[in-house]
Design an enzyme around this catalytic site. Structure first.
Site, PDB file in Angstrom:
ATOM      1  CG  ASN A  38      11.276  -1.955   7.092  1.00  0.00           C
ATOM      2  OD1 ASN A  38      10.245  -2.614   7.156  1.00  0.00           O
ATOM      3  ND2 ASN A  38      12.120  -2.058   6.094  1.00  0.00           N
ATOM      4  CB  CYS A  53      14.453  -5.392   3.075  1.00  0.00           C
ATOM      5  SG  CYS A  53      13.225  -4.723   1.944  1.00  0.00           S
TER       6      CYS A  53
HETATM    7  P1  NDP Z   1      11.231 -10.120  12.149  1.00  0.00           P
HETATM    8  O1  NDP Z   1      11.515 -11.299  11.288  1.00  0.00           O
HETATM    9  O2  NDP Z   1      11.831 -10.078  13.509  1.00  0.00           O
HETATM   10  O3  NDP Z   1       9.655  -9.954  12.340  1.00  0.00           O
HETATM   11  C1  NDP Z   1       8.789  -9.844  11.228  1.00  0.00           C
HETATM   12  C2  NDP Z   1       7.364 -10.134  11.694  1.00  0.00           C
HETATM   13  O4  NDP Z   1       7.224 -11.522  11.971  1.00  0.00           O
HETATM   14  C3  NDP Z   1       6.976  -9.429  12.979  1.00  0.00           C
HETATM   15  O5  NDP Z   1       5.620  -9.057  12.915  1.00  0.00           O
HETATM   16  C4  NDP Z   1       7.227 -10.496  14.022  1.00  0.00           C
HETATM   17  O6  NDP Z   1       6.490 -10.259  15.207  1.00  0.00           O
HETATM   18  C5  NDP Z   1       6.730 -11.723  13.288  1.00  0.00           C
HETATM   19  N1  NDP Z   1       7.294 -12.987  13.752  1.00  0.00           N
HETATM   20  C6  NDP Z   1       8.487 -13.209  14.360  1.00  0.00           C
HETATM   21  N2  NDP Z   1       8.656 -14.544  14.572  1.00  0.00           N
HETATM   22  C7  NDP Z   1       7.553 -15.171  14.080  1.00  0.00           C
HETATM   23  C8  NDP Z   1       7.139 -16.537  13.986  1.00  0.00           C
HETATM   24  N3  NDP Z   1       7.905 -17.542  14.435  1.00  0.00           N
HETATM   25  N4  NDP Z   1       5.939 -16.804  13.412  1.00  0.00           N
HETATM   26  C9  NDP Z   1       5.163 -15.829  12.927  1.00  0.00           C
HETATM   27  N5  NDP Z   1       5.500 -14.508  13.001  1.00  0.00           N
HETATM   28  C10 NDP Z   1       6.681 -14.188  13.555  1.00  0.00           C
HETATM   29  O7  NDP Z   1      11.657  -8.869  11.285  1.00  0.00           O
HETATM   30  P2  NDP Z   1      11.745  -7.349  11.726  1.00  0.00           P
HETATM   31  O8  NDP Z   1      10.390  -6.875  12.131  1.00  0.00           O
HETATM   32  O9  NDP Z   1      12.877  -7.227  12.690  1.00  0.00           O
HETATM   33  O10 NDP Z   1      12.101  -6.626  10.352  1.00  0.00           O
HETATM   34  C11 NDP Z   1      13.396  -6.529   9.880  1.00  0.00           C
HETATM   35  C12 NDP Z   1      13.671  -7.585   8.840  1.00  0.00           C
HETATM   36  O11 NDP Z   1      12.683  -7.526   7.821  1.00  0.00           O
HETATM   37  C13 NDP Z   1      14.991  -7.387   8.141  1.00  0.00           C
HETATM   38  O12 NDP Z   1      15.662  -8.608   7.996  1.00  0.00           O
HETATM   39  C14 NDP Z   1      14.601  -6.856   6.782  1.00  0.00           C
HETATM   40  O13 NDP Z   1      15.525  -7.111   5.803  1.00  0.00           O
HETATM   41  C15 NDP Z   1      13.308  -7.554   6.547  1.00  0.00           C
HETATM   42  N6  NDP Z   1      12.514  -6.813   5.578  1.00  0.00           N
HETATM   43  C16 NDP Z   1      12.335  -7.357   4.336  1.00  0.00           C
HETATM   44  C17 NDP Z   1      11.652  -6.655   3.359  1.00  0.00           C
HETATM   45  C18 NDP Z   1      11.418  -7.251   2.012  1.00  0.00           C
HETATM   46  O14 NDP Z   1      10.497  -6.818   1.343  1.00  0.00           O
HETATM   47  N7  NDP Z   1      12.205  -8.205   1.543  1.00  0.00           N
HETATM   48  C19 NDP Z   1      11.137  -5.322   3.618  1.00  0.00           C
HETATM   49  C20 NDP Z   1      11.333  -4.866   4.962  1.00  0.00           C
HETATM   50  C21 NDP Z   1      12.021  -5.602   5.900  1.00  0.00           C
HETATM   51  P3  NDP Z   1       7.122  -9.298  16.356  1.00  0.00           P
HETATM   52  O15 NDP Z   1       7.984  -8.291  15.718  1.00  0.00           O
HETATM   53  O16 NDP Z   1       5.916  -8.698  16.949  1.00  0.00           O
HETATM   54  O17 NDP Z   1       7.883 -10.207  17.247  1.00  0.00           O
END
Ligand code: NDP
Length: 696
Positions: free
Chosen positions: A361, A492
């Site tokens: 995001n 988020c």
């Molecule tokens: P994801 O949890 O799907 O992915 C986050 C990152 O982690 C991506 O780069 C993803 O890779 C990677 N990833 C996924 N699974 C694994 C694993 N098992 N081991 C290591 N890396 C992994 O989140 P989104 O990208 O869909 O983002 C949305 C979410 O992020 C929402 O829940 C939102 O609330 C949260 N968020 C939180 C924030 C905060 O500061 N608290 C700020 C912004 C968002 P890939 O996508 O390439 O599969």
């Protein structure tokens, strides 16, 4: 023996630091003004130290030129190794010499400063000859496998002249419009034209062939091709069109990233905080200078309106880097008095190599928020952007390099969860900082536990925004809009559960609907657009699924509640800003994180009641309160279970304030001085000033 090796290592680090300071000085003030005194000032050392390491100014400059030529040589060698055939090896030479990191204003001006002196200096001439001969012989050798020797010689000379010519034209005119990608395309076309008549062109059969240059992983200061050519396509969510193909980093690339980070951290960690701060400040300046270009790229990759990305995404990243650049020189341990014959002190030391894993995001902002404290504290970072938004992290790596961050200190690996897992399980990585979903956070923490890594988790939320009856309702509506529809609701910390006191519920709804009805959904690149596209078709369908579930569970759509498909928007993933009323706390739209433009408005009667309902969630990222009664504001905020709170505003995240969640919304904090704790180790040292008494 070990002591000698340590001394050698320290000397090596020092030497590299002095060379780095020379490169910066040449880029900033040119050859004539690059005196020993000027370089010494930058490096924060005495000019006498140069005599020890390099003899004199000529020795220092020769070492600098050698180091730049060696870096280019290494980058070409890595690409040559990855190439699969002769045509691929020709491409490797073109790509290495015109790579973005060589083809930028700063690096080019340093090369030019040297080339200008080659005629008069035998020492420089020798280095330049080696560089020229190497480029020619690599080209000649590959060409000879395709065309007769005589012709290979001619094409090799013409190709290297074209590479030098394009580089020189851009450097002298200062016109880097002719960017690396175009320059490489021009030379590639030229080579293909030479080879085509006889049907001898077998273009880009190298592993990087289908992937777009400039979008892949960035390791040790250079763009890197993957050993196994697996790619994914990144699309523009506003049009569904491809923005390019990106290579996935596998085990081999992660190992290379770790090796590069280890080497980079040795140099970076040995610098003083003030030196690191100076370089990081330049990163912030370059980000600001390239705001428009980066904001556009971010809008294309995320679907967010340009009116947001041009004032928030890049600039908030730059602010964060600036902030930690300022803190870098202030990092200290403490002195502890232990009586007349002893004292203690603590040293704040970097963790080593840290991994950053980002969500889609705020791709560039997240990369900066993680890199800034990590680098300020002397760590090296390997960053993996979400695969949906791979583009701007690579730009950040290029900018870091242009600003003088040593190679290997900030690396980008591209890919999916599998690539992320390679980082979270890697024994050489000391910490992982993730921004993502709660489920991902749990998996990352479990993986990190195998090697007892530090973790910072910035996870999801379902935050409450409470509007009391005495609130300024126009401000409260503004807060609710900011807290639900910014970035099409993909934030988020959004306050998606809007609790409104029953006495003002009606007026609040009227004002809210009047303003939502005027919001403009549209092309993200149109400056008038306020709500852009959601990140992907899959995510849009998830959001639309929640909307349908809300209707089925009995909530009433006050406005919105559908996909937007007007004209060209039909090709993208747009959802109208949606407000639900008549909601109850047990509905899915009130319980679960939707991460889209969907607000649920819930009436309440009593302070105790609303605090209880607000806290009745496994999440605890953020919370907001609107009231004119400040005593109540502070009292309620103190009772809310959330890491980041606002009184009479919503979703502002100044870098100076720590940001993060409690409960299942995360662990640790980003931003503010608190982040320093998460990127350093404390070493305690006891110093005895007296005799050692032992009962034996
Ligand atoms: P994801 O949890 O799907 O992915 C986050 C990152 O982690 C991506 O780069 C993803 O890779 C990677 N990833 C996924 N699974 C694994 C694993 N098992 N081991 C290591 N890396 C992994 O989140 P989104 O990208 O869909 O983002 C949305 C979410 O992020 C929402 O829940 C939102 O609330 C949260 N968020 C939180 C924030 C905060 O500061 N608290 C700020 C912004 C968002 P890939 O996508 O390439 O599969």
């Amino acid at each position: 023996m070990a002591e000698t090796a340590t001394v050698r290592e320290t000397e090596d680090v020092r030497r590299r630091q002095l060379i780095q300071a020379t490169i910066e000085s040449l880029a900033d003030v040119g050859f004539a003004a690059c005196t020993l005194g000027e370089v010494a000032k930058r490096a924060g050392v005495s000019p006498g130290l140069f005599a020890h390491y390099f003899g004199d100014k000529d020795g220092l400059l020769e070492a600098t030129l050698r180091s730049m030529a060696a870096r280019l040589g290494r980058s070409a060698a890595a690409r040559l190794r990855a190439a699969r055939d002769a045509r691929g090896r020709i491409q490797a030479v073109i790509d290495a010499n015109l790579a973005p990191e060589e083809f930028d204003r700063r690096t080019s001006s340093v090369w030019l400063a040297f080339w200008g002196q080659v005629i008069h200096s035998g020492r420089f001439k020798r280095v330049q000859n080696v560089y020229q001969r190497r480029m020619l012989s690599n080209l000649r050798h590959a060409l000879k496998q395709i065309v007769p020797a005589q012709e290979a010689e001619t094409i090799a000379i013409a190709t290297s002249a074209l590479i030098d010519g394009l580089w020189l034209r851009a450097t002298l005119s200062g016109d880097f419009e002719l960017e690396s990608v175009r320059a490489r395309a021009i030379v590639t076309t030229f080579v293909d034209m030479q080879l085509e008549p006889a049907g001898r062109s077998n273009p880009p059969a190298s592993p990087t062939s289908s992937a777009n240059p400039g979008m892949g992983s960035h390791l040790g200061g250079t763009l890197a091709g993957a050993a196994r050519p697996r790619t994914f396509v990144t699309i523009n969510p506003a049009s569904g069109e491809s923005l390019g193909e990106v290579e996935i980093a596998g085990e081999e690339e992660v190992e290379r990233a770790v090796a590069a980070a280890r080497a980079g951290q040795a140099v970076w960690g040995a610098m003083t905080g003030a030196e690191r701060g100076r370089i990081l400040r330049r990163v912030a300046d370059l980000l600001r200078a390239r705001n428009d270009e980066l904001a556009r790229l971010e809008s294309l990759d995320t679907g967010k309106p340009i009116q947001e990305t041009s004032v928030v995404d890049v600039l908030s990243g730059a602010d964060c880097i600036d902030y930690f650049a300022g803190l870098a020189a202030t990092l200290t341990g403490e002195h502890v008095d232990l009586g007349p014959s002893a004292f203690g002190y603590t040293r704040r030391e970097p963790l080593g190599i840290v991994a950053g894993i980002g969500a889609w995001n705020y791709p560039l902002q997240i990369a900066c928020w993680k890199a800034a404290p990590a680098l300020a504290c002397g760590n090296a970072m390997i960053f993996k952007p979400a695969e949906l938004t791979p583009l701007t992290a690579v730009k950040l790596a290029e900018i870091m390099r242009e600003a003088g961050v040593p190679d290997g200190v900030f690396n980008v690996v591209q890919g999916f969860a599998e690539t992320g897992r390679l980082l979270t399980r890697h024994p050489a990585i000391a910490k992982v900082s993730l921004t993502g979903e709660v489920g991902t956070g749990k998996k990352v923490m479990a993986d990190a536990a195998q090697t007892l890594k530090h973790v910072t988790l910035e996870l999801g939320g379902k935050s409450p925004l409470i509007v009391f009856e005495d609130a300024d309702l126009d401000d409260a509506v503004s807060g609710a809009l900011l807290g639900n529809f910014y970035s099409a609701g993909e934030v988020c910390s959004n306050g998606t559960r809007v609790f409104v006191h029953r006495a003002v519920h009606g007026v609040f709804m009227q004002k809210l609907i009047a303003r939502v009805s005027k919001m403009k959904v549209g092309d993200p690149l149109d400056p008038a657009t306020q709500v852009g596209a959601l990140i992907s078709e899959e995510h849009m369908n998830k959001v639309l699924g929640f909307i349908e579930r809300g209707k089925a569970e009995g909530a009433r759509v006050a406005i919105g509640g559908h996909r937007v498909t007007d004209g060209p928007l039909a090709r993208g993933f747009f959802v109208a800003p949606t407000v639900f009323e008549a909601c109850s706390d047990d509905m899915a739209i009130v319980r679960d994180e939707i991460f889209g433009p969907v607000m649920a408005v819930l009436p309440f009667d009593e302070e105790d009641e609303v605090v209880g309902r607000a806290n009745d969630t496994p999440f605890g990222l953020a919370a907001g309160v609107f009231t004119r009664d400040l005593a109540r504001g502070h009292r309620v905020i103190a009772r809310l279970q959330a890491g980041t709170c606002w009184i009479n505003h919503y979703n502002l995240t100044p870098i100076e304030l720590p940001f993060g969640g409690v409960k299942q919304s995360g662990l640790g904090r980003e931003n503010g001085k608190a982040a320093i704790e998460h990127y350093t180790e404390l070493k305690s040292v006891y110093v005895n000033l007296g005799r050692v008494e032992a009962p034996y």
